[in-house]
Design an enzyme around this catalytic site. Structure first.
Site, PDB file in Angstrom:
ATOM      1  N   ASP A 262     -32.452  67.038  91.808  1.00 27.40           N
ATOM      2  CA  ASP A 262     -31.946  65.745  91.368  1.00 27.40           C
ATOM      3  C   ASP A 262     -32.742  65.376  90.113  1.00 27.40           C
ATOM      4  O   ASP A 262     -33.672  66.101  89.703  1.00 27.40           O
ATOM      5  CB  ASP A 262     -32.046  64.703  92.486  1.00 27.40           C
ATOM      6  CG  ASP A 262     -31.036  63.562  92.257  1.00 27.40           C
ATOM      7  OD1 ASP A 262     -30.544  63.408  91.121  1.00 27.40           O
ATOM      8  OD2 ASP A 262     -30.737  62.824  93.211  1.00 27.40           O
TER       9      ASP A 262
HETATM   10  C1  NOJ Z   1     -29.468  60.822  90.407  1.00 32.14           C
HETATM   11  C2  NOJ Z   1     -28.612  60.751  91.617  1.00 32.14           C
HETATM   12  O1  NOJ Z   1     -29.399  60.732  92.772  1.00 32.14           O
HETATM   13  C3  NOJ Z   1     -27.605  61.876  91.733  1.00 32.14           C
HETATM   14  O2  NOJ Z   1     -26.722  61.583  92.784  1.00 32.14           O
HETATM   15  C4  NOJ Z   1     -26.889  62.085  90.435  1.00 32.14           C
HETATM   16  O3  NOJ Z   1     -25.923  63.112  90.567  1.00 32.14           O
HETATM   17  C5  NOJ Z   1     -27.898  62.396  89.355  1.00 32.14           C
HETATM   18  N1  NOJ Z   1     -28.813  61.265  89.213  1.00 32.14           N
HETATM   19  C6  NOJ Z   1     -27.235  62.684  88.018  1.00 32.14           C
HETATM   20  O4  NOJ Z   1     -26.704  61.542  87.473  1.00 32.14           O
END
Ligand code: NOJ
Length: 703
Positions: A262
């Site tokens: 993430d």
């Molecule tokens: C953080 C989030 O937790 C995740 O769900 C997302 O896909 C990513 N950022 C990218 O934006």
């Protein structure tokens, strides 16, 4: 092309180029083409704005992606980039939030919606979405409940597989398909206190039987990628958990795609306290099985030195690069790195896309209360209707929490959309202000109160301590109900709210979630009875906030909730039961369940369970029949009920039909204390039911 192609490509790559594939480049406004030309990026996240420096809500365009892709094709080995973006519940055609989608209990609709999103996103150059989000959630304070399918592993697994099929199709190299990413692996929904990013503890049997099944379903459906979660699970940051990312995911399930971290979750393991610096963090995450580093740059900056220092094996780098190249190859990027301008010119939000969005919105709405059959509205009973509340003119507010590519200018404001579908004979009034609403209420026959949470109260990092309606709304409802007119409460929300005090005050409650681009018309069609609501709750609705975490498939305890004894699970200030149980949902007719039959008293291989359902009302209607089981005696304690099947059945007034479910041996298996997975002999209860707390009950034995 095949694995041989990947191996031959790998054999030509320098160490830097291999590490480059592991890097997902995130650049807002300071995009450096040299990073791509030098082969230092395998992917670009949110190519929108990468060249222009504009804001996050700007969409990608085929032109921008093609422009950036050109830099990749100028690199030594011409390895194409894969463009990733959050296409969560629609791209331009915004569908209901995933939790609302779950309420429709209809995997085909979810698959169709994902296919529309894939078609639209791919025409703007996006080849990879960070969806579906398939985290089980038992605590609605957590803002991200909006993004998932709720509390049940069976339903979440069906929907996970459906979304993967919709995004990817049978071959995601097709120009209108995109690679899916099951996230956030794993246990992310167990964050303590509903605080996004906080740590969670999940026992091994619960992890295996509740949190992991949707991921296994996604892997079975062929998902190309997974995203590692932010959280610390049982003391191990999910982005550094080798047992789950490698032993389980790849070893046990045979997943051969890649895992992306993430956002900066690689370096966040430093904050978690298991790594001392970026190099240590990167080595831990890579070795655990995180192949691509989203945004942190720790891989690109440290892995080469760590390799030279003997801290990581070359194999970890090569395996990561191989997996990423494999998915790029399956995505057809080596043959078609660019988005065809013809495809880019295709219209979005077509009539049929919007019709699907409207249907999905309608079918996701849950009728929770309907005293004296106040709904559907009938002009012979209630002619002059007041529409009021903070969602009266809602447009983009209907979208929900993850819609960077939604455009509110394409939404018909809620009040107008409702008017447009209203049958003749109604006199619709509107009020924007509280005192105006009170004045108008006194002159109207019924009031439709449109209240709830704005989208930015749910979603990532948007947690609440109080599951009540946002400040002021309860007082507004009280003031309106004091006018003595029938009140229909329509609630827009990204989570189950605690409505214990509110529901008794009003005559009808329709839960509309965040219904998406066609939410207004869908609502009108339901209110006026052009279509009946068919949604059912994918999460338990508490009476008060203090009851959460609260879920239907809980353990019985030694002093059960529903026991007549004084010493039982209870609160001294609230009933212990939910306000509305998982699976609950009314419609405009009623159903009776009769004659539960089991094909045998013992399950040998499989068992058929059937019941007769009769439409006892005066309208045609659709019921969701649900199959639940309970293992009465196990070597470990077992949930009081577990959903094992569901079927929609549409019946004319007076019509009776038999629904039949098949229960297989595997449906009874669970993870035991020694880690083995299997069925244990003994007695089982089974229900065919309209929700998780009622229904016809039978019993059978196994072996
Ligand atoms: C953080 C989030 O937790 C995740 O769900 C997302 O896909 C990513 N950022 C990218 O934006």
């Amino acid at each position: 092309m095949s694995e041989a192609f990947i191996n031959s490509l790998l054999s030509q790559m320098t160490l830097e180029e291999k590490i480059g594939q592991l890097n997902q480049y995130a650049a807002w406004g300071n995009f450096d083409p040299e990073v791509v030309r030098q082969g230092q990026a395998g992917s670009v996240i949110n190519a929108a704005g990468a060249l222009t420096g504009s804001s996050q809500s700007e969409s990608c365009t085929a032109e921008t992606c093609n422009h950036i892709q050109q830099f990749a094709l100028e690199s030594r080995l011409k390895i194409p980039l894969i463009f990733g973006r959050d296409v969560i519940h629609g791209y331009r055609t915004i569908f209901p939030i995933p939790l609302a989608q779950a309420a429709a209990f209809d995997p085909q609709l979810a698959e169709d919606a994902a296919a529309v999103a894939a078609r639209e996103a791919s025409s703007d150059g996006v080849k990879w979405t960070f969806a579906p989000m398939i985290d089980i959630a038992r605590d609605p304070r957590w803002g991200r409940v909006a993004e998932g399918s709720g509390e049940d592993p069976y339903l979440a697994s069906l929907l996970a597989a459906a979304a993967v099929r919709g995004f990817q199709g049978s071959d995601y190299s097709a120009p209108d398909k995109i690679v899916a990413c099951a996230k956030h692996y794993v246990g992310y929904g167990a964050a303590e206190g509903g605080r996004d990013y906080d740590a969670g503890e999940i026992s091994e049997p619960t992890l295996r039987d509740v949190y992991l099944p949707p991921y296994q379903a996604a892997v079975k459906a062929g998902v190309g990628t997974l995203m590692a979660a932010f959280l610390d699970l049982n003391g191990v940051p999910a982005s550094a958990n080798r047992r789950l990312l490698t032993d389980v995911l790849r070893g046990e399930w045979g997943f051969d795609g890649f895992v992306v971290s993430d956002w900066e979750s690689v370096i966040e393991v430093i904050h978690h306290g298991v790594a001392e610096d970026r190099a240590h963090a990167a080595a831990l995450a890579l070795h655990a099985g995180v192949d691509m580093d989203m945004a942190s740059r720790a891989y690109i900056e440290t892995l080469a030195a760590s390799l030279q220092a003997g801290k990581i094996p070359l194999e970890d780098i090569e395996e990561g690069a191989r997996r990423i190249l494999r998915i790029k190859q399956r995505a057809g990027l080596f043959e078609r790195p660019f988005t065809d301008p013809g495809q880019a010119a295709r219209p979005m939000m077509t009539e049929s896309d919007r019709a699907l969005a409207r249907r999905f919105a309608r079918q996701s709405m849950v009728l929770l209360k309907n005293d004296v059959d106040i709904l559907p509205l009938n002009p012979n009973r209630f002619k002059r209707i007041l529409l009021t509340g903070n969602f009266l003119h809602a447009k983009g507010e209907l979208f929900g929490c993850w819609t960077p590519d939604g455009r509110s200018e394409y939404v018909t404001p809620l009040d107008r959309a409702v008017r447009e579908v209203a049958p003749k004979g109604f006199d619709l009034w509107e009020a924007d202000y509280v005192d105006q609403a009170l004045d108008h209420a006194s002159q109207c026959d019924a009031v439709v109160l449109l209240v709830g949470e704005y989208p930015n109260r749910s979603g990532e990092n948007n947690n609440v301590t109080d599951l009540g309606l946002p400040p002021g709304q309860a007082q507004f409802i009280e003031a309106i109900t004091a006018m003595g007119k029938p009140v229909i409460l329509v609630i827009f929300a990204g989570r189950p709210l605690a409505l214990g005090r509110i529901v008794p005050q009003v005559d009808a409650v329709l839960y509309a979630w965040h219904p998406g681009i066609e939410g207004g018309a869908a609502l009108g069609e339901v209110l006026f009875g052009l279509e009946a609501p068919t949604g059912h709750l994918p999460m338990t609705f508490p009476r008060v906030t203090g009851q959460v975490p609260f879920y239907y498939n809980h353990k019985n305890s030694g002093r059960p909730l529903n026991s007549p004894n004084f010493f039982r699970i209870r609160y001294v200030d609230s009933p212990s039961s939910p306000l509305f149980p998982f699976g609950y949902g009314l419609t405009y007719t009623t159903f009776a369940y009769n004659n539960l039959r089991l094909s045998s008293e013992t399950l040998q291989g499989s068992l058929q369970i059937s019941a007769e359902i009769t439409n006892t009302g005066s309208r045609t209607g659709t019921e969701l029949a649900q199959l639940y089981v309970r293992d009465l005696i196990g070597s470990l304690t077992r949930p009081v009920r577990e959903l094992k099947g569901c079927q929609h059945v549409t019946l004319n007034p007076g019509e009776t039909r038999q629904v039949t479910f098949t229960l297989n041996e595997a449906d009874l298996a669970f993870t035991r204390a020694d880690g083995t997975f299997g069925v244990e002999p003994g007695r089982f209860q089974v229900w065919i039911a309209p929700d998780s707390q009622s229904g016809l009950q039978g019993e059978f034995s196994y072996k």
